[in-house]
Design an enzyme around this catalytic site. Structure first.
Site, PDB file in Angstrom:
ATOM      1  N   ASP A   1      31.792   3.550  40.543  1.00 25.94           N
ATOM      2  CA  ASP A   1      30.449   3.886  40.055  1.00 25.94           C
ATOM      3  C   ASP A   1      29.519   2.728  40.435  1.00 25.94           C
ATOM      4  O   ASP A   1      29.738   1.594  40.007  1.00 25.94           O
ATOM      5  CB  ASP A   1      30.522   4.073  38.525  1.00 25.94           C
ATOM      6  CG  ASP A   1      29.163   4.423  37.911  1.00 25.94           C
ATOM      7  OD1 ASP A   1      28.189   4.577  38.660  1.00 25.94           O
ATOM      8  OD2 ASP A   1      29.103   4.531  36.670  1.00 25.94           O
TER       9      ASP A   1
ATOM     10  N   ASP B   1      26.293   8.466  43.335  1.00 30.00           N
ATOM     11  CA  ASP B   1      26.865   7.108  43.299  1.00 30.00           C
ATOM     12  C   ASP B   1      28.222   7.013  42.603  1.00 30.00           C
ATOM     13  O   ASP B   1      28.621   5.940  42.189  1.00 30.00           O
ATOM     14  CB  ASP B   1      25.857   6.126  42.671  1.00 30.00           C
ATOM     15  CG  ASP B   1      25.839   6.191  41.143  1.00 30.00           C
ATOM     16  OD1 ASP B   1      26.096   7.268  40.602  1.00 30.00           O
ATOM     17  OD2 ASP B   1      25.583   5.147  40.524  1.00 30.00           O
ATOM     18  N   GLU B   2      28.914   8.138  42.459  1.00 29.41           N
ATOM     19  CA  GLU B   2      30.232   8.095  41.803  1.00 29.41           C
ATOM     20  C   GLU B   2      31.268   8.893  42.579  1.00 29.41           C
ATOM     21  O   GLU B   2      30.977   9.980  43.063  1.00 29.41           O
ATOM     22  CB  GLU B   2      30.139   8.709  40.404  1.00 29.41           C
ATOM     23  CG  GLU B   2      29.565   7.781  39.378  1.00 29.41           C
ATOM     24  CD  GLU B   2      29.534   8.439  38.015  1.00 29.41           C
ATOM     25  OE1 GLU B   2      30.586   8.869  37.532  1.00 29.41           O
ATOM     26  OE2 GLU B   2      28.416   8.536  37.469  1.00 29.41           O
TER      27      GLU B   2
HETATM   28  P1  TTP Z   1      24.054   6.569  36.838  1.00 28.73           P
HETATM   29  O1  TTP Z   1      25.339   6.191  37.489  1.00 28.73           O
HETATM   30  O2  TTP Z   1      24.107   7.380  35.585  1.00 28.73           O
HETATM   31  O3  TTP Z   1      23.202   5.273  36.477  1.00 28.73           O
HETATM   32  P2  TTP Z   1      22.929   3.941  37.292  1.00 28.73           P
HETATM   33  O4  TTP Z   1      23.749   3.853  38.532  1.00 28.73           O
HETATM   34  O5  TTP Z   1      21.464   3.800  37.496  1.00 28.73           O
HETATM   35  O6  TTP Z   1      23.357   2.838  36.250  1.00 28.73           O
HETATM   36  P3  TTP Z   1      24.810   2.375  35.786  1.00 28.73           P
HETATM   37  O7  TTP Z   1      24.916   0.948  36.216  1.00 28.73           O
HETATM   38  O8  TTP Z   1      24.781   2.517  34.303  1.00 28.73           O
HETATM   39  O9  TTP Z   1      25.814   3.278  36.440  1.00 28.73           O
HETATM   40  O10 TTP Z   1      23.175   7.368  37.860  1.00 28.73           O
HETATM   41  C1  TTP Z   1      23.151   7.088  39.245  1.00 28.73           C
HETATM   42  C2  TTP Z   1      21.760   7.302  39.804  1.00 28.73           C
HETATM   43  O11 TTP Z   1      21.364   8.648  39.583  1.00 28.73           O
HETATM   44  C3  TTP Z   1      20.703   6.442  39.142  1.00 28.73           C
HETATM   45  O12 TTP Z   1      20.584   5.169  39.773  1.00 28.73           O
HETATM   46  C4  TTP Z   1      19.482   7.275  39.263  1.00 28.73           C
HETATM   47  C5  TTP Z   1      19.973   8.703  39.284  1.00 28.73           C
HETATM   48  N1  TTP Z   1      19.726   9.339  37.968  1.00 28.73           N
HETATM   49  C6  TTP Z   1      18.581  10.106  37.806  1.00 28.73           C
HETATM   50  O13 TTP Z   1      17.803  10.275  38.759  1.00 28.73           O
HETATM   51  N2  TTP Z   1      18.314  10.656  36.580  1.00 28.73           N
HETATM   52  C7  TTP Z   1      19.137  10.495  35.501  1.00 28.73           C
HETATM   53  O14 TTP Z   1      18.874  11.017  34.405  1.00 28.73           O
HETATM   54  C8  TTP Z   1      20.350   9.713  35.684  1.00 28.73           C
HETATM   55  C9  TTP Z   1      21.287   9.489  34.528  1.00 28.73           C
HETATM   56  C10 TTP Z   1      20.590   9.156  36.928  1.00 28.73           C
HETATM   57 CA    CA Z   2      26.002   4.295  38.513  1.00 24.21          CA
END
Ligand code: TTP
Ligand code: CA
Length: 363
Positions: free
Chosen positions: A9, A110-111
Site C-alpha cells: 500500500d 495504490d494497493e
Molecule cells: P489510500 O490508500 O486510502 O490513502 P493514501 O495512499 O492517500 O494514504 P495512506 O498512507 O493512508 O495509504 O488511497 C490511495 C489514493 O486514492 C489516495 O492517495 C487518493 C485516492 N483516494 C481518493 O481519491 N479518495 C478517497 O476517498 C480515498 C480514500 C483515496
Molecule cells: Ca495508500
C-alpha cells in the site's frame, strides 16, 4: 506449507507524488482536492499528507472544511492521469515478485496483493526479504515509500500493511495470526463495516477474539449463513480467497531471446517488431485495445528492467505500438551500458472494442 501473500500500500499516494514533484512541499500540510467546479472550494479531499492529517484533514471531507482546519495548507488539484502513470510503473516493479502473472491482484490505484507462496516455498523470512527489496526498488525508481504487510492470506497481509504506516514492513506468520487479531476492535477486521460492527456491539462482542470464540450458530442467526461463517473464519485469521488477476487488469505479453547479447538498436528492433506483431494479433483476436505499453529488458547480467508509457487513448494499432517501443528502447539504450539478452513487449489497460466497425478499422 503456509501460503504467503504480500500486500503493498503506497503511503499518502497522491500527496506523496506531489511532494516528489515539488520538494518545497515537504514538511508543509498538502491537500489534494477533487474540485467539483462549484464555487472556489467546492469538492472533496482525495488525500492529504501526514502533516495535514495532524490537523484532522482526511480523505472524503469537503475541501471547504479542510481549509477551515488549516488555512496555510497547500491545496492542489487532483492529477489522476499522472498518478495513474506512476501507479503503472510501480505495478510493473511489483509484478515481477508474483508466483505467476495470475497471482498478482491490483485492488486500487495504490494497493496490490502478490502471492509469493511458490517463490518463497512457504518461508516467511524469504518473504520478508522480498518485502524489503520491494520497498527499496520503489524508493529507488519512483522516490516513493510504501507500507508492506506479509501474511498467510489476503486478510492478514492487508491488515499487516496498515500496522506500521508510513514506510512500514510487518510480517505476521500463520502462527501469529490469532494473537495479531484477538484484541482488535471488530471494526478493524478487514471487511467489517459500520453496520456489522454496530450489530456485533449489540451482541456484546467487543473484540475480534470474542468473534472467534463465538458460537457460529448465533453469528449465522444474526448475519445470515454467508456473512456469519465468514466472520467466524476471518476472526480466526482464516481466509482462503485467492490472489487473482482482476478483470481489466489483464495484459498481453511476448518475450524473446536475442540471437546474441547486444546493445545495438538496429539489431534489437527487428526482434521487437516481431513481438509487437504477435501482440497486436492477439489483441485483435481478443477484441481488445490497450493503453499501456511496456518494454521489458533482461540484460546480460540477468537483471530485469522495464520501461513503460501510457497512451492518450486505447488503441490496437501496430504503428503506434511500434513507435512507442522504438522510443522506449532508445531511451533505455541511452541510459544503460549493459548488453541486452532478452527483450519483451507487454500491453495492459485492456479495453473491449465494442463495435465491429472499430475492430475492422484496425486491419
Ligand atoms: P489510500 O490508500 O486510502 O490513502 P493514501 O495512499 O492517500 O494514504 P495512506 O498512507 O493512508 O495509504 O488511497 C490511495 C489514493 O486514492 C489516495 O492517495 C487518493 C485516492 N483516494 C481518493 O481519491 N479518495 C478517497 O476517498 C480515498 C480514500 C483515496
Ligand atoms: Ca495508500
Amino acid at each position: 506449507m503456509s501460503r504467503i501473500v504480500i500486500h503493498v500500500d503506497m503511503d499518502y499516494f497522491y500527496a506523496a507524488i506531489e511532494e516528489r514533484e515539488d520538494p518545497s512541499l515537504i514538511g508543509r500540510p498538502v491537500v489534494v482536492c477533487m474540485y467539483s467546479g462549484r464555487g472556489e472550494h467546492g469538492g472533496s479531499v482525495s488525500t492529504s499528507n501526514y502533516t495535514a492529517r495532524e490537523y484532522g484533514i482526511k480523505s472524503g471531507m469537503p475541501c471547504s472544511r479542510a481549509i477551515k482546519l488549516n488555512q496555510d495548507a497547500v491545496f492542489l488539484p487532483v492529477r489522476k492521469e499522472f498518478y495513474t502513470e506512476v501507479s503503472d510503473s510501480i505495478m510493473e516493479i511489483l509484478r515481477l515478485y508474483a508466483d505467476s502473472d495470475e497471482s498478482f491482484e491490483q485492488i486500487s490505484i495504490d494497493e496490490t496483493f502478490i502471492e509469493v507462496t511458490a517463490n518463497c516455498n512457504g518461508d516467511f523470512e524469504c518473504a520478508r526479504k522480498l518485502g524489503e527489496d520491494i520497498k527499496q526498488k520503489i524508493l529507488e525508481k519512483e522516490q516513493l515509500t510504501c507500507s508492506v504487510g506479509i501474511g498467510p492470506n489476503k486478510l492478514i497481509a492487508k491488515m499487516a500493511s496498515s500496522e506500521n504506516k508510513p514506510d512500514g514492513l510487518t510480517v505476521i506468520s500463520e502462527n501469529e495470526s490469532s494473537s495479531f487479531l484477538k484484541d482488535r476492535f471488530p471494526s478493524q477486521l478487514w471487511g467489517v463495516g459500520d453496520v456489522t460492527a454496530a450489530r456485533l456491539e449489540k451482541m456484546g462482542i467487543k473484540t475480534v477474539g470474542q468473534i472467534a470464540s463465538s458460537d457460529i450458530v448465533s453469528l449465522i442467526d444474526v448475519f445470515g449463513k454467508k456473512k456469519g461463517s465468514w466472520l467466524k473464519k476471518a476472526a480466526q485469521g482464516i481466509d482462503e480467497s485467492p490472489v487473482r488477476q482482476r478483470e481489466g487488469s489483464e495484459q498481453i505479453g511476448r518475450i524473446a531471446t536475442l540471437p546474441e547479447n547486444s546493445s545495438d538498436h538496429d539489431l534489437i528492433m527487428p526482434v521487437l517488431d516481431n513481438l509487437a506483431d504477435d501482440v497486436i494479433r492477439k489483441a485483435i483476436e481478443r477484441g481488445v485495445s490497450f493503453r499501456q505499453v511496456t518494454l521489458i529488458v533482461i540484460t546480460s547480467d540477468f537483471k530485469t528492467q522495464t520501461r513503460n508509457h501510457t497512451l492518450q487513448r486505447a488503441v490496437a494499432e501496430k504503428e503506434i505500438l511500434r513507435s512507442n517501443l522504438d522510443k522506449l528502447l532508445k531511451d533505455f539504450l541511452e541510459e544503460n551500458k549493459s548488453a541486452i539478452r532478452r527483450i519483451g513487449v507487454r500491453v495492459a489497460g485492456l479495453q473491449e472494442v465494442s463495435s465491429q466497425t472499430t475492430l475492422a478499422s484496425y486491419f
